[in-house]
Design a protein around this motif. Structure first.
Motif, PDB file in Angstrom:
ATOM      1  N   ARG A   1       0.853  -1.195   0.000  1.00 62.17           N
ATOM      2  CA  ARG A   1       0.000   0.000   0.000  1.00 62.17           C
ATOM      3  C   ARG A   1       0.887   1.241   0.000  1.00 62.17           C
ATOM      4  O   ARG A   1       1.003   1.947   0.992  1.00 62.17           O
ATOM      5  N   PRO A   2       1.497   1.540  -1.121  1.00 61.00           N
ATOM      6  CA  PRO A   2       2.460   2.642  -1.177  1.00 61.00           C
ATOM      7  C   PRO A   2       1.795   3.990  -1.404  1.00 61.00           C
ATOM      8  O   PRO A   2       0.631   4.079  -1.792  1.00 61.00           O
ATOM      9  N   VAL A   3       2.568   5.036  -1.188  1.00 62.70           N
ATOM     10  CA  VAL A   3       2.267   6.342  -1.757  1.00 62.70           C
ATOM     11  C   VAL A   3       2.790   6.306  -3.188  1.00 62.70           C
ATOM     12  O   VAL A   3       3.904   5.848  -3.432  1.00 62.70           O
ATOM     13  N   VAL A   4       1.974   6.749  -4.132  1.00 60.81           N
ATOM     14  CA  VAL A   4       2.378   6.766  -5.535  1.00 60.81           C
ATOM     15  C   VAL A   4       2.492   8.209  -6.004  1.00 60.81           C
ATOM     16  O   VAL A   4       1.546   8.989  -5.870  1.00 60.81           O
TER      17      VAL A   4
ATOM     18  N   HIS B   1      -7.864   0.015  -8.119  1.00 61.69           N
ATOM     19  CA  HIS B   1      -7.374  -0.670  -6.920  1.00 61.69           C
ATOM     20  C   HIS B   1      -7.194   0.328  -5.772  1.00 61.69           C
ATOM     21  O   HIS B   1      -6.078   0.518  -5.281  1.00 61.69           O
ATOM     22  N   PRO B   2      -8.249   0.985  -5.327  1.00 59.40           N
ATOM     23  CA  PRO B   2      -8.074   1.994  -4.270  1.00 59.40           C
ATOM     24  C   PRO B   2      -7.495   1.427  -2.986  1.00 59.40           C
ATOM     25  O   PRO B   2      -6.818   2.141  -2.245  1.00 59.40           O
ATOM     26  N   GLU B   3      -7.733   0.148  -2.748  1.00 64.39           N
ATOM     27  CA  GLU B   3      -7.221  -0.481  -1.526  1.00 64.39           C
ATOM     28  C   GLU B   3      -5.705  -0.642  -1.549  1.00 64.39           C
ATOM     29  O   GLU B   3      -5.098  -0.881  -0.500  1.00 64.39           O
ATOM     30  N   ARG B   4      -5.073  -0.480  -2.721  1.00 67.83           N
ATOM     31  CA  ARG B   4      -3.633  -0.653  -2.835  1.00 67.83           C
ATOM     32  C   ARG B   4      -2.856   0.646  -2.710  1.00 67.83           C
ATOM     33  O   ARG B   4      -1.634   0.645  -2.806  1.00 67.83           O
TER      34      ARG B   4
END
Length: 273
Positions: free
Chosen positions: A89-92, A109-112
């Motif tokens: 679950r990174p900051v992108v 994929h909001p959960e990712r």
């Protein structure tokens, strides 16, 4: 290191990691690669595990033959990189067309995602002069067809604006010759004509739009997209130093600013957990 695309083609996607800490993924725009962020990585790796990759068909990644240019394909590739790197679950951080990829990934994929930092998205369809902007990019792609990728890339660099004397580095010229035709034929128009899925993103993914003070002052299209997107997505806007490619040409100013923005979203309650 390489990730394998989840698509039927099994493209090999080059990625690299630097440092330790919360995961921060960097996505370059059209024609960019992991190497585009070499200057800012030293300002990020003490606080984050930085992950950068070459999009399919570019630099060290394969998949050019099976590339269809869609944001869905790009989002699937990003997921393959995250899975291979163990980034749950990174900051992108996505810049220019890389922001379009980040938007598409967040919608699917909001959960990712812990959070999304979108730097000067080139989503010109949100602008009142969208037709003129799209026509400019079509002309740029036609220039590539007529005269090749180097003149087209120079038109792209002129479009971007800057606060420095343009110096064509040998590595930049080499990458333009190697990858430029592919980018202008398959990537550019898909990226600039992309519209984020607002219902899938707004309120579901923490988003912060990032714009360079120089870009804003110059009124460039990718700076003008920021307030338009902020209204649509109901998200914050943050100013950082410089122009569109300051992560390359002004890393000593841009790198710490990106680190500060990433830390700000990571340290919010409920983010990054």
């Amino acid at each position: 290191m390489f990730a394998t695309s989840s698509g039927a083609d099994g493209a090999r996607l080059y990625y690299e990691t630097h440092g330790v800490g919360p995961d921060l993924v960097l996505i370059a725009g059209a024609g960019g690669s992991a190497a585009s962020f070499a200057g800012v990585v030293p300002f990020l790796r003490d606080r984050f595990r930085v992950i950068a990759y070459d999009r399919r068909g570019l630099n060290r990644s394969t998949g050019r033959e099976s590339h269809d240019g869609t944001m869905a394909q790009q989002a699937d590739d990003l997921r393959a990189v995250l899975d291979a790197a163990g980034a749950e679950r990174p900051v992108v951080f996505g810049t220019c067309g890389g922001a379009s990829i980040a938007f598409e990934f967040g919608a699917r994929h909001p959960e990712r995602l812990a959070a999304l930092l979108a730097h000067e998205p080139i989503t010109v369809r949100v602008l009142p002069d969208a037709d003129d902007q799209l026509a400019y990019f079509r002309d740029m792609c036609e220039l590539n067809t007529r005269e090749g990728p180097v003149p087209a890339m120079m038109a792209w660099m002129t479009y971007q604006g800057r606060d420095f004397a343009l110096k064509i580095r040998p590595t930049f010229l080499e990458r333009t010759v190697t990858d430029g035709d592919f980018v202008f034929r398959h990537d550019i128009m898909r990226m600039v004509s992309y519209l984020p899925d607002v219902p899938a993103l707004a309120g579901r993914v923490p988003i912060r739009l990032v714009v360079g003070t120089g870009s804003r002052a110059g009124g460039y299209s990718y700076a003008r997209t920021v307030p338009a997107l902020a209204e649509l997505l109901r998200c914050e806007v943050a100013d950082v130093p410089g122009h569109h490619t300051s992560y390359i040409y002004r890393p000593e100013a841009f790198g710490p600013a990106v680190a500060a923005q990433a830390l700000a979203v990571v340290e919010r309650p409920g983010v990054g957990g």
